[in-house]
Design an enzyme around this catalytic site. Structure first.
Site, PDB file in Angstrom:
ATOM      1  N   ARG A 199       0.807  -1.215   0.000  1.00 39.96           N
ATOM      2  CA  ARG A 199       0.000   0.000   0.000  1.00 39.96           C
ATOM      3  C   ARG A 199       0.843   1.269   0.000  1.00 39.96           C
ATOM      4  NH1 ARG A 199      -5.368  -1.057   3.711  1.00 39.96           N
ATOM      5  NH2 ARG A 199      -6.124  -2.853   2.549  1.00 39.96           N
ATOM      6  N   ASP A 221     -14.843   9.849   9.196  1.00 41.84           N
ATOM      7  CA  ASP A 221     -13.825   8.857   8.854  1.00 41.84           C
ATOM      8  C   ASP A 221     -12.461   9.519   9.018  1.00 41.84           C
ATOM      9  OD1 ASP A 221     -14.084   5.974   7.248  1.00 41.84           O
ATOM     10  OD2 ASP A 221     -12.120   6.916   7.029  1.00 41.84           O
TER      11      ASP A 221
END
Length: 300
Positions: free
Chosen positions: A57, A169
């Site tokens: 990632r 978030d």
């Protein structure tokens, strides 16, 4: 023969160049530094088994920054200026965002049939004062928009009914997508057809296969960035309903308990907390009583 040697030599140079252009493998030391920081910064556990995932990632960040090694990236991240510039991008890269419209549909049935009538009849919420709901860990927006649809359907029973949905978030990337409210056709298939007609707008270019949440529904949802590891979430409104589903699984048990107690501070007495189907509150000291599978009410 000479031509073959030249060809092999050229390939060898290309291999060296390719290796130089691609980031090296993450060392155990770099993984230890990054995993410890991630857990401290946002509570997400990074055991050794997730080293390859983290490496994969972050490779895109290394390429974007023109860096050739994870050590160089760590040196940059943990420098004062680097931390300020890179922390948000790094957290965006490592957080997992998986959600759907009407995910775990039994929760929305329970909300519509049990919770919302109780909020009106017992607390007067929606009719006397505004009903507040919170999608904590909203990802790309499917959950808060589902909440807005369900409550809007319920609100149709009353001449005047006020509510709002807070959606939070830690990832700025998913919040940006959430605010746009644009989704591929296949993503909205779980939404009942009657609701699709009412709350979705078809894109002008049918070949792209995109739909957008109607502006009237989008206006009912407020998005903001929030880190669960902060002591104060900066939320002033008391919540009648909190959806915090499939979030706890990324934290260890002590972090889960601390987070849940923080969430309860924002939940009205008699308010409801919904958690994910694979999450358990067993053994935790919380002011909650279970009323259905993965549904809890805050005690007075």
């Amino acid at each position: 023969m000479k031509q073959l040697k030249n060809t092999l030599a050229a390939r060898h140079v290309d291999d060296i160049d390719d290796h130089r252009l691609s980031p090296t493998v993450m060392s155990d030391r770099d993984f230890s530094r990054l995993s410890e920081f991630i857990q401290n910064a946002c509570g997400i556990r990074m055991p050794a088994a997730k080293k390859l995932m983290l490496e994969g990632r972050l490779r895109k960040r290394l390429r974007t920054l023109g860096m050739e090694s994870f050590q160089e990236y760590c040196d940059y991240l943990f420098a004062p200026g680097g931390m300020q510039a890179e922390q948000v991008h790094m957290i965006d890269a490592v957080t997992t965002n998986k959600t759907d419209f009407f995910r775990e549909p039994a929760h929305f049935d329970y909300l519509l049939q049990e919770v919302l009538p109780e909020m009106v009849n017992v607390h007067g919420l929606g009719v006397r004062t505004r009903l507040n709901l919170w999608s904590a860990g909203c990802s790309t927006g499917e959950e808060p928009y589902t909440l807005a649809m369900v409550v809007s359907e319920f609100a149709g029973r009353y001449s005047r009914f006020g509510f709002s949905v807070l959606a939070t978030d830690i990832s700025t990337r998913v919040l940006e997508k959430s605010r746009r409210g644009i989704y591929e056709d296949d993503r909205v298939e779980p939404i009942p057809m009657a609701m699709r007609r009412k709350y979705l707008l078809k894109g002008k270019d049918k070949k792209k296969g995109l739909v957008r949440i109607a502006p009237e529904l989008r206006s009912l949802v407020k998005f903001q960035r929030l880190n669960f590891m902060h002591d104060d979430f900066g939320i002033g409104d008391p919540m009648a309903v909190i959806f915090c589903r499939n979030v706890l699984i990324y934290f260890d048990k002590p972090t889960q308990e601390r987070l849940l107690n923080r969430l309860c501070r924002y939940l009205i007495p008699g308010g409801y907390l919904f958690t994910g189907h694979s999450e358990t509150l067993h053994g935790m000291s919380l002011p909650l009583e279970q009323t259905a599978t993965t549904v809890y009410r805050r005690q007075a």
